[in-house]
Design an enzyme around this catalytic site. Structure first.
Site, short mmCIF file in Angstrom:
data_model
loop_
_atom_site.label_atom_id
_atom_site.label_comp_id
_atom_site.label_asym_id
_atom_site.label_seq_id
_atom_site.Cartn_x
_atom_site.Cartn_y
_atom_site.Cartn_z
N SER A 108 0.86 -1.20 0.00
CA SER A 108 0.00 0.00 0.00
C SER A 108 0.89 1.24 0.00
CB SER A 108 -0.92 -0.03 1.22
OG SER A 108 -0.15 -0.10 2.39
N SER A 109 0.29 2.39 0.05
CA SER A 109 1.00 3.69 0.06
C SER A 109 1.82 3.95 -1.20
CB SER A 109 1.93 3.82 1.27
OG SER A 109 1.22 3.63 2.45
N HIS A 150 -13.16 24.85 8.02
CA HIS A 150 -11.88 24.28 7.56
C HIS A 150 -11.56 24.78 6.15
CE1 HIS A 150 -11.35 21.02 10.62
NE2 HIS A 150 -12.65 21.20 10.75
N GLN A 159 4.95 -9.08 -11.32
CA GLN A 159 4.43 -10.24 -12.07
C GLN A 159 3.40 -10.99 -11.23
OE1 GLN A 159 7.60 -12.68 -13.77
NE2 GLN A 159 8.97 -10.91 -13.69
N GLN A 219 -11.01 27.48 18.54
CA GLN A 219 -11.62 27.37 19.87
C GLN A 219 -10.56 27.58 20.96
OE1 GLN A 219 -13.64 23.54 19.75
NE2 GLN A 219 -15.16 24.25 18.28
N CYS A 279 -10.60 25.48 13.39
CA CYS A 279 -11.61 24.69 14.09
C CYS A 279 -11.25 24.56 15.58
CB CYS A 279 -11.82 23.35 13.40
SG CYS A 279 -13.49 22.74 13.71
N GLU A 332 -16.61 20.56 25.73
CA GLU A 332 -16.06 19.29 25.24
C GLU A 332 -14.99 18.79 26.21
OE1 GLU A 332 -14.15 19.52 21.38
OE2 GLU A 332 -13.74 17.38 21.32
N ASP A 389 -7.74 10.85 0.05
CA ASP A 389 -7.50 10.89 -1.40
C ASP A 389 -8.47 11.82 -2.12
OD1 ASP A 389 -5.21 9.39 -1.95
OD2 ASP A 389 -6.29 7.50 -1.68
N GLU A 439 -8.88 24.60 4.67
CA GLU A 439 -7.90 23.74 3.99
C GLU A 439 -8.56 22.75 3.03
OE1 GLU A 439 -8.84 23.51 7.14
OE2 GLU A 439 -8.72 21.48 7.93
N GLY A 447 -8.48 24.71 16.73
CA GLY A 447 -7.45 25.75 16.85
C GLY A 447 -8.07 27.10 17.17
#
Ligand code: GLN
Length: 535
Positions: free
Chosen positions: A15-16, A511, A194, A388, A384, A408, A73, A513, A386
């Site tokens: 994977s990766s 967010h 293969q 708060q 977010c 929270e 992804d 980002e 951050g």
């Protein structure tokens, strides 16, 4: 094009390998040829979505505009191609089984035994075709998570086999494998490839194109060997060497004719190779940047994938500000422990991002970092959780509420400056119940935030949280110097705070980002990087 074509991307050996980057690059190259594309990910785990998974297991949880928690992804798909994904672009084994079981309970299959083949495989096929049929895409690219040979990918492989059989050249399979370099023998080894291809063939799938991930260049002799053993045309054996940036991958794939090979396989006239103008200009700027901007990410996960979209957004913004980005992870728990090297690192940054997160662990360190940035006028971006933490820090130090907190973290605080949203109070189920996806936000004219958004006063940004700024304290904050400059016009929720006297001190409940792309860097990240660059 008359009908939608389907491209499947599978992975073998380990994977990766970067199937997400390859799928995104294919999407980018086909878009450059004028096609309308979308990219979809199937994850073979039983969770309905990755929302309840620990980032250590799964990296960041990416959120679509329509509020689905997804695999990271999907972030690559959006950043590379500029498409906007939806809940239909992400599927898991759990969701597929749940849909089939719900249908069984409601009597849709009355009288029949429900089986993996055909019921699960039909549901998989329906969810692949759905995208093509509803939105008129020329290409649907479907990435299958996991590695060939895993027990849980079997139903997906069977669905691909059937679709290839039904659709002929309108469906192709691209298989990504790994060619390890054995140092002691100074040799690159194709045997794992293969075997991986044999495994696919045993499932009835002949891959049309192979992409070989490698740390060293493969010569034509090795490519020919792979082509011969794996039944693939030589021009369809493509190599993906390690490159300085993931954003170089589409260009490398185009150079080797990956898009042309796909089109030939599908019987589409190839024509001229398109120019990747704006994309190449972005790469050029990255290569030419000599000076660096240093940004510290203050968070609790020391794992590069946990804050993927934030690092990519910083990287886009740095490029457009003619800088190289240097991101250093600063573990907030170390800050709490007064770990001197961590504090030294923090003090050496040009700007700080206080990262999103959930739960108690490491929050004190985030509050300390926010305080340091506020007191020393270091550009600071709270996202977010951050934001708060910026709000709590301000309450404790400036408003004088020593026990100010988020409920929270401390349900009994007498100053609940961050509290559960009204709509969340009756929610008992954990998964998929947060405030998720895009909501509008009105920005106060004349604020730093408005300046960053270049005067736009009504924006939409994506959310993923349960707690919010407590409006009971709004006036107190504003008169003490922290302004609530972004507000949701429908629910009156605070979305952005800032300290205007500070060089750059902005917190966002949303967010940003999630929506920065290579060709459209996010305005807040652009403005944060600009402020972080030393004169
Ligand atoms: N834990 C906080 C909340 O639920 C922040 C979430 C986040 O940072 N994504 O409101």
């Amino acid at each position: 094009m008359a009908s939608t074509k389907y491209i499947f991307v599978t992975g073998g050996v380990v994977s990766s390998l970067g199937k997400g980057i390859i799928s995104s690059s294919i999407g980018k190259l086909l878009q450059a040829r004028g096609f309308k594309i979308t990219i979809q990910k199937f994850d073979p785990y039983i969770n309905i979505d990755p929302g309840t998974l620990n980032p250590y297991e799964h990296g960041e949880c990416y959120v679509t505009a329509d509020g689905m928690e997804t695999d990271l992804d999907l972030g690559h798909y959006e950043r590379f191609t500029g498409i906007r994904t939806t809940r239909h672009n992400t599927q898991t084994t759990g969701r597929i089984y749940k849909a089939v079981i719900d249908k069984e309970r409601s009597g849709e299959y009355l009288g029949h035994t429900i089986q993996v083949v055909p019921h699960i495989t039909d549901e998989i096929k329906r969810r692949i075709r759905y995208l093509g049929e509803t939105a008129g895409y020329d290409f649907v690219i479907t990435e299958i998570g996991g590695t060939i040979g895993d027990i849980e990918s079997a139903p997906f492989l069977e669905a691909i086999r059937q679709m290839k059989w039904e659709m002929g050249c309108d469906a192709v399979c691209i298989h990504l494998t790994y060619v390890p370099y054995i140092k002691a023998a100074d040799e690159l080894k194709t045997k794992p490839t293969q075997h991986s291809v044999k495994e696919l063939q045993a499932n009835g799938i002949q891959p049309d194109i192979l992409i070989l991930r490698t740390e060293k260049h493969l010569d034509d002799h090795l490519r020919a060997k792979v082509a011969g053993f794996c039944n693939v045309d030589l021009e369809c054996v493509i190599q993906s060497e390690d490159l300085p940036s993931i954003y170089e991958v589409p260009v490398n794939m185009q150079k080797q004719g990956l898009d042309a090979a796909i089109m030939r396989k599908m019987g589409i006239p190839v024509g001229e190779t398109p120019q990747l103008g704006a994309w190449n200009r972005f790469l050029q700027m990255r290569r030419e940047a000599t000076e660096t901007v240093n940004i510290g990410l203050v968070g609790k996960y020391d794992l590069q994938d946990a804050y993927k979209s934030i690092s990519e957004s910083l990287s886009h913004a740095a490029t457009y500000n003619n800088r190289k980005i240097h991101i250093t992870f600063i573990n907030s728990e170390r800050l709490e422990e007064d770990d001197a090297p961590s504090w030294d690192t923090l003090k050496n940054q040009d700007g700080l991002v206080i990262c999103p997160g959930f739960g108690q662990r490491g929050i004190q360190g985030k509050i300390m970092a926010a305080r340091y940035a506020r007191e020393h006028d270091v550009p600071c971006f709270g996202i977010c959780l951050g934001m708060q933490m910026m709000v709590i820090e301000f309450a404790r130090d400036v408003l004088g509420y020593a026990d100010a907190d988020s409920t929270e973290m401390n349900p009994d605080t007498s100053h609940n400056v961050i509290d559960l949203m009204e709509e969340q109070k009756s929610v008992t189920q954990m998964g998929g119940t947060m405030r998720l996806g895009e909501y509008p936000c009105v920005i106060r004219p004349g604020s730093r935030a408005a300046e960053a958004y270049e005067g736009a006063d009504n924006i939409r940004e994506r959310h993923r949280h349960r707690y919010e700024f407590n409006n009971a304290y709004r006036k107190k904050y504003e008169s003490a110097g922290m302004q609530c400059v972004g507000v949701n016009p429908d629910a009156d929720l605070v979305e952005m705070v800032e300290i205007p006297q500070h060089k750059w001190y902005i917190g966002t409940q949303f967010h940003p980002e999630y929506s920065s792309t290579v060709l459209h860097p996010h305005p807040l990240f652009m403005s944060f990087i600009k402020a972080s660059i030393k004169e």
